[in-house]
Design a protein around this motif. Structure first.
Motif, PDB file in Angstrom:
ATOM      1  N   LYS A 147      20.803 -29.810  -9.851  1.00 13.94           N
ATOM      2  CA  LYS A 147      19.361 -29.772  -9.585  1.00 13.94           C
ATOM      3  C   LYS A 147      18.655 -28.779 -10.501  1.00 13.94           C
ATOM      4  CE  LYS A 147      19.796 -31.100  -4.718  1.00 13.94           C
ATOM      5  NZ  LYS A 147      19.704 -30.633  -3.315  1.00 13.94           N
ATOM      6  N   LEU A 148      19.340 -27.682 -10.790  1.00 19.81           N
ATOM      7  CA  LEU A 148      18.759 -26.666 -11.666  1.00 19.81           C
ATOM      8  C   LEU A 148      18.450 -27.249 -13.035  1.00 19.81           C
ATOM      9  CD1 LEU A 148      18.078 -23.624 -12.051  1.00 19.81           C
ATOM     10  CD2 LEU A 148      20.440 -23.331 -12.841  1.00 19.81           C
ATOM     11  N   TRP A 149      19.386 -28.034 -13.577  1.00 17.88           N
ATOM     12  CA  TRP A 149      19.196 -28.586 -14.914  1.00 17.88           C
ATOM     13  C   TRP A 149      18.306 -29.827 -14.918  1.00 17.88           C
ATOM     14  CZ3 TRP A 149      20.979 -27.581 -20.007  1.00 17.88           C
ATOM     15  CH2 TRP A 149      21.498 -26.294 -20.160  1.00 17.88           C
ATOM     16  N   GLU A 150      17.973 -30.331 -13.740  1.00 16.06           N
ATOM     17  CA  GLU A 150      17.026 -31.443 -13.667  1.00 16.06           C
ATOM     18  C   GLU A 150      15.578 -30.965 -13.714  1.00 16.06           C
ATOM     19  OE1 GLU A 150      18.174 -33.361 -10.089  1.00 16.06           O
ATOM     20  OE2 GLU A 150      19.933 -34.358 -10.965  1.00 16.06           O
ATOM     21  N   LEU A 151      15.358 -29.663 -13.589  1.00 16.72           N
ATOM     22  CA  LEU A 151      14.001 -29.126 -13.632  1.00 16.72           C
ATOM     23  C   LEU A 151      13.416 -29.272 -15.030  1.00 16.72           C
ATOM     24  CD1 LEU A 151      14.497 -25.787 -11.651  1.00 16.72           C
ATOM     25  CD2 LEU A 151      13.500 -27.915 -10.784  1.00 16.72           C
ATOM     26  N   GLY A 152      12.111 -29.521 -15.098  1.00 13.01           N
ATOM     27  CA  GLY A 152      11.425 -29.531 -16.375  1.00 13.01           C
ATOM     28  C   GLY A 152      11.196 -28.102 -16.855  1.00 13.01           C
ATOM     29  N   ARG A 153      11.375 -27.878 -18.149  1.00 16.54           N
ATOM     30  CA  ARG A 153      11.173 -26.548 -18.723  1.00 16.54           C
ATOM     31  C   ARG A 153       9.823 -26.549 -19.444  1.00 16.54           C
ATOM     32  NH1 ARG A 153      17.276 -24.545 -20.372  1.00 16.54           N
ATOM     33  NH2 ARG A 153      18.345 -25.765 -18.766  1.00 16.54           N
ATOM     34  N   MET A 185      -9.120 -27.046 -22.586  1.00 10.60           N
ATOM     35  CA  MET A 185      -8.017 -28.004 -22.492  1.00 10.60           C
ATOM     36  C   MET A 185      -6.709 -27.325 -22.907  1.00 10.60           C
ATOM     37  SD  MET A 185      -7.392 -31.304 -21.789  1.00 10.60           S
ATOM     38  CE  MET A 185      -8.887 -32.226 -22.154  1.00 10.60           C
ATOM     39  N   LEU A 186      -5.677 -27.560 -22.132  1.00  7.72           N
ATOM     40  CA  LEU A 186      -4.353 -27.008 -22.408  1.00  7.72           C
ATOM     41  C   LEU A 186      -3.430 -28.091 -22.937  1.00  7.72           C
ATOM     42  CD1 LEU A 186      -2.024 -24.828 -22.042  1.00  7.72           C
ATOM     43  CD2 LEU A 186      -1.701 -25.842 -19.761  1.00  7.72           C
ATOM     44  N   ILE A 187      -2.695 -27.758 -24.006  1.00  3.35           N
ATOM     45  CA  ILE A 187      -1.555 -28.565 -24.436  1.00  3.35           C
ATOM     46  C   ILE A 187      -0.299 -27.801 -24.045  1.00  3.35           C
ATOM     47  CG2 ILE A 187      -0.257 -29.459 -26.409  1.00  3.35           C
ATOM     48  CD1 ILE A 187      -2.607 -31.137 -25.976  1.00  3.35           C
ATOM     49  N   TYR A 188       0.577 -28.455 -23.308  1.00  9.75           N
ATOM     50  CA  TYR A 188       1.822 -27.800 -22.912  1.00  9.75           C
ATOM     51  C   TYR A 188       2.995 -28.739 -23.158  1.00  9.75           C
ATOM     52  CZ  TYR A 188       1.527 -30.432 -18.462  1.00  9.75           C
ATOM     53  OH  TYR A 188       1.455 -31.416 -17.511  1.00  9.75           O
ATOM     54  N   GLY A 189       4.168 -28.150 -23.276  1.00  6.92           N
ATOM     55  CA  GLY A 189       5.378 -28.922 -23.494  1.00  6.92           C
ATOM     56  C   GLY A 189       6.262 -28.938 -22.265  1.00  6.92           C
ATOM     57  N   VAL A 190       6.990 -30.026 -22.090  1.00  5.41           N
ATOM     58  CA  VAL A 190       7.987 -30.114 -21.023  1.00  5.41           C
ATOM     59  C   VAL A 190       9.278 -30.653 -21.632  1.00  5.41           C
ATOM     60  CG1 VAL A 190       8.622 -31.084 -18.789  1.00  5.41           C
ATOM     61  CG2 VAL A 190       6.216 -30.581 -19.288  1.00  5.41           C
ATOM     62  N   ARG A 205      11.245 -19.704  -8.676  1.00  2.00           N
ATOM     63  CA  ARG A 205      10.282 -20.690  -9.173  1.00  2.00           C
ATOM     64  C   ARG A 205      10.286 -20.657 -10.697  1.00  2.00           C
ATOM     65  NH1 ARG A 205       7.568 -24.946  -6.582  1.00  2.00           N
ATOM     66  NH2 ARG A 205       5.942 -25.615  -7.999  1.00  2.00           N
ATOM     67  N   ALA A 206      10.634 -21.787 -11.322  1.00  2.00           N
ATOM     68  CA  ALA A 206      10.683 -21.859 -12.782  1.00  2.00           C
ATOM     69  C   ALA A 206       9.275 -21.778 -13.364  1.00  2.00           C
ATOM     70  CB  ALA A 206      11.363 -23.159 -13.216  1.00  2.00           C
ATOM     71  N   ALA A 207       9.192 -21.576 -14.667  1.00  2.00           N
ATOM     72  CA  ALA A 207       7.915 -21.345 -15.339  1.00  2.00           C
ATOM     73  C   ALA A 207       6.962 -22.520 -15.189  1.00  2.00           C
ATOM     74  CB  ALA A 207       8.152 -21.055 -16.816  1.00  2.00           C
ATOM     75  N   GLU A 208       5.721 -22.196 -14.874  1.00  2.00           N
ATOM     76  CA  GLU A 208       4.597 -23.121 -14.932  1.00  2.00           C
ATOM     77  C   GLU A 208       3.448 -22.389 -15.624  1.00  2.00           C
ATOM     78  OE1 GLU A 208       4.657 -26.251 -14.066  1.00  2.00           O
ATOM     79  OE2 GLU A 208       6.165 -26.500 -12.481  1.00  2.00           O
ATOM     80  N   ILE A 209       2.382 -23.114 -15.937  1.00  2.00           N
ATOM     81  CA  ILE A 209       1.230 -22.518 -16.596  1.00  2.00           C
ATOM     82  C   ILE A 209       0.134 -22.252 -15.568  1.00  2.00           C
ATOM     83  CG2 ILE A 209      -0.433 -22.710 -18.474  1.00  2.00           C
ATOM     84  CD1 ILE A 209       2.496 -22.646 -19.363  1.00  2.00           C
ATOM     85  N   TYR A 210      -0.490 -21.074 -15.661  1.00  2.00           N
ATOM     86  CA  TYR A 210      -1.529 -20.647 -14.740  1.00  2.00           C
ATOM     87  C   TYR A 210      -2.717 -20.092 -15.524  1.00  2.00           C
ATOM     88  CZ  TYR A 210       2.277 -20.645 -11.271  1.00  2.00           C
ATOM     89  OH  TYR A 210       3.324 -20.994 -10.467  1.00  2.00           O
TER      90      TYR A 210
END
Length: 696
Positions: free
Chosen positions: A49-55, A67-72, A407-412
């Motif tokens: 499950k850990l490796w199924e998370l989006g980075r 507007m934000l451009i982000y990568g997953v 909680r893995a990284a997200e953008i805020y």
């Protein structure tokens, strides 16, 4: 020796994080995160499950900051590789739009004022309108582009490219022996991180640029030999353009051989396009000088700087140079902390930066002041989270990445007025909504010398204080790396707790965030107070009725692996099981085989033949305490780890085996100081938890 952890945001963060035995003056305030309430499930985190998370990575903001451009990046178990795509989303809410979908992985170079996103894809530049349209390939050159920076006027391109300078490899030295594979050296710096030096050095190249057409590149160091971004951790941040597009800046350690291996003295060089002359902008500054960035109005240049040559973990400050007055000022010199990264404010009057503080990483600001009075550093954010990268400034706030221990990284967006984080991306919300809560607690205890010692403690799901739990002491690497609220995809404490373990993460001597002295006190004292700090932390936690004192283990990597090897000889029965990953076992043989000698010279005091360093190679040397080894130990070792070479793990395993100590060696021939392959990481996790189940 080398750039974090998580807690579910919002109400989860507020309810599941507490503080025990805290000194009032050291109390850490709870965060003010405004976000959706996560309804936790009953599933436990697993390696799969850990490796199924989006980075998630913040790639850039539109010119208007809206507007934000982000990568997953998403990992495929079947293909054993990750695929990265770009996404666009309005900061104030709106539909998330997938911006790229080609197989290969894209990284933003810049977002233009006209709304075009220029990005690297498979080594070439591409462009695509931010608000819709087809992608256009801008460049088609034989060699892949790396570390690209386009000039502000759009007429030039700056990038790096490897150049054969020394014929170290036999196929270069003897062209008639094309099937040979031999390396020949007469000096040091013959290998670094996970690669042997093949005689090719990255040089900065400059070329004209017109609608994607690149002119004949000019090697800016054609008359000099040795340049490289700070591999493996540097990159495009080592390059910058002057605002008028008339000059370029690049970072370089212009040393070779033994000097290169023993020095951290990088400088920032300015190449004038018209005169073709190069000048050293940081001459006389003796430590790392990196990350040059001009202010928005072009009047000032800021960069990160360390004072001490050879000390890679020295206090990092922000220096600013005024181009008109020629004055240079250290904005953070009087502040008792160390800077991670920074950006300029839009008005050019201040800089925003991140720095570790009291077990977290937070946002700060400092005004640009060239007067006699010292600039004042002001902490902006405060809460039970880490701030990672600062993507940019928007109206009324900063766009940042953030993590917690669970909680893995997200953008805020960090709102200046509300002093809170507002979620922009929610890539992993659904995944974490299914994961059972793991409580996180901050804890202060007394170290052996009476100092206040802070630790994070993370508990298993459905923690019941009336029961007893096996407990792990985590030993951090670095040794000057912080243990804060980041999120790791290998040393994942949520995952450990989900398997039924309490985990304690002490902020022992050597970690930033508790003052410069605390950060520096570990140098030349590796086996002294820092090891006693670990024992104080675990002894204090073991007083709790819910800790099973007969089932305590110690785990760690790098300096943390060294700590485990040291503890194996001095723990006096505290631990039932040990795990060391790429740990230093024999300081004498390590000094003779590691590549970055500046690190060993500063932190250990120097070579083993110098009698002034005797304590390092005797009392603080794990191999000198093997006679007391009697605890089961699992040893991980990377085959391409040149920071802590293969002999360290093999020596430790052989010693344990010959002493009839239950032991296991997990050898990863293709991995370096880290574990980068997804399948290898799964093996690592299975062996890690299998060993604990078997021995603890």
């Amino acid at each position: 020796m080398m750039k974090k952890i998580s807690i579910l945001t919002c109400a989860i963060l507020l309810s599941s994080v507490t503080f025990a035995q805290q000194a009032p003056e050291k109390r850490v305030n709870r965060s003010l995160i405004t976000n959706k309430l996560y309804h936790l499930g009953n599933e436990r985190m697993t390696p799969e499950k850990l490796w199924e998370l989006g980075r998630v990575s913040g790639e850039g903001l539109s010119a208007d900051g809206k507007m934000l451009i982000y990568g997953v990046s998403n990992y495929s178990f079947g293909e054993n590789k990750s695929e990265k795509n770009l996404y666009a989303v309005p900061l104030k809410g709106g539909e998330v739009r997938q911006f790229t979908s080609e197989t290969g992985g894209e990284s933003v170079v810049e977002i233009t004022k006209t709304g075009d996103v220029i990005y690297l894809f498979k080594g070439q530049l591409w462009s695509k309108p931010l608000h819709g349209g087809e992608a256009r390939q801008l460049t088609k050159i034989a060699d892949d582009l790396e570390n690209v920076k386009l000039s502000p006027d759009g007429k030039y391109i700056l990038f790096s490219r490897p150049v054969l300078v020394k014929k170290y490899h036999s196929v270069d030295k003897y062209p008639d022996l094309a099937k040979s594979n031999v390396y020949i050296y007469d000096d040091l710096d013959y290998r670094h991180w996970d690669s042997f030096n093949d005689g090719r050095f990255n040089h900065p190249f400059l070329a004209s640029y017109d609608e994607g057409t690149i002119g004949e590149p000019i090697d800016l160091m054609a008359d000099e030999a040795f340049y490289s971004p700070q591999a493996p951790f540097g990159g495009a941040d080592d390059f910058a353009w002057s605002p008028d597009s008339k000059a370029v800046l690049y970072v370089c350690k212009k040393k070779f051989g033994k000097e290169y291996a023993q020095s951290t003295n990088t400088d920032i060089y300015r190449y004038d396009i018209a005169t073709k002359l190069t000048s050293n902008l940081t001459e006389g500054l003796m430590g790392y000088d990196t990350h040059p960035v001009y202010s928005p109005n072009g009047k000032n240049l800021a960069w990160l700087s360390m004072k001490t040559d050879g000390f890679e973990a020295d206090k990092t400050d922000i220096l600013v140079f005024d181009r008109a007055s020629k004055k240079r000022v250290n904005l953070t010199g009087a502040w008792d902390g160390t800077v991670n990264s920074f950006i300029w404010s839009k008005d050019g009057r201040k800089l925003f930066f991140t720095a570790p503080t009291k077990g977290t990483v937070q946002l700060f600001e400092v005004e640009v002041n060239f007067g006699k009075a010292a600039s004042t550093v002001k902490q902006l954010s405060e809460g039970l989270f880490d701030i990672g990268d600062i993507v940019g400034e928007t109206d009324g706030g900063l766009v940042v990445s953030s993590t917690t221990l669970t909680r893995a990284a997200e953008i805020y967006v960090y709102d200046f007025k509300k002093k809170s984080l507002q979620a922009v991306t929610k890539v992993n919300d659904d995944a974490f909504a299914k994961i059972a809560e793991t409580k996180v607690e901050g804890r202060f205890t007394k170290a052996s010398d009476g100092a206040d010692l802070f630790s994070w403690v993370i508990y298993p799901p459905n923690f019941d204080p009336t029961k007893k739990y096996p407990t792990l002491l985590f030993c951090q690497g670095g040794p000057q790396s912080a243990t804060t609220l980041g999120y790791s995809f290998r040393w994942n404490f949520q995952l450990m707790a989900s398997q039924g373990y309490i985990v304690i993460l002490p902020n022992r001597r050597g970690m930033p965030g508790w003052g410069v002295k605390w950060n520096q006190d570990i140098s030349k004292d590796w086996g002294g107070q820092p090891i006693r700090d670990y024992l104080s932390a675990i002894d204090d936690l073991a007083k709790e009725s819910y800790v099973d004192k007969e089932r305590i283990g110690a785990v760690g990597a790098s300096y943390g692996g060294y700590s485990v090897f040291m503890l194996a000889g001095v723990h006096e029965g505290r631990f039932k099981s040990l795990i060391s990953h790429c740990g230093l076992f024999d300081m004498t043989s390590w000094y003779g085989t590691t590549e970055e000698l500046f690190f060993a010279n500063y932190d250990l005091g120097g070579p083993y033949w110098d009698k002034n360093n005797e304590k390092t190679y005797t009392e603080f040397n794990p191999i000198k305490h093997v006679d007391k080894w009697n605890t089961p130990i699992l040893i991980f070792q990377g085959g391409k780890d040149f920071r802590v070479p293969i002999g360290q793990g093999l020596e430790a395993f052989q010693a344990a085996q010959l002493k009839n100590v239950k032991s296991r060696l997990v050898y990863l021939p293709e991995e370096n100081h880290w574990v980068l392959s997804g399948h290898n990481a799964q093996v690592w996790q299975r062996e890690f938890f299998g060993w604990l189940k078997e021995t603890l």
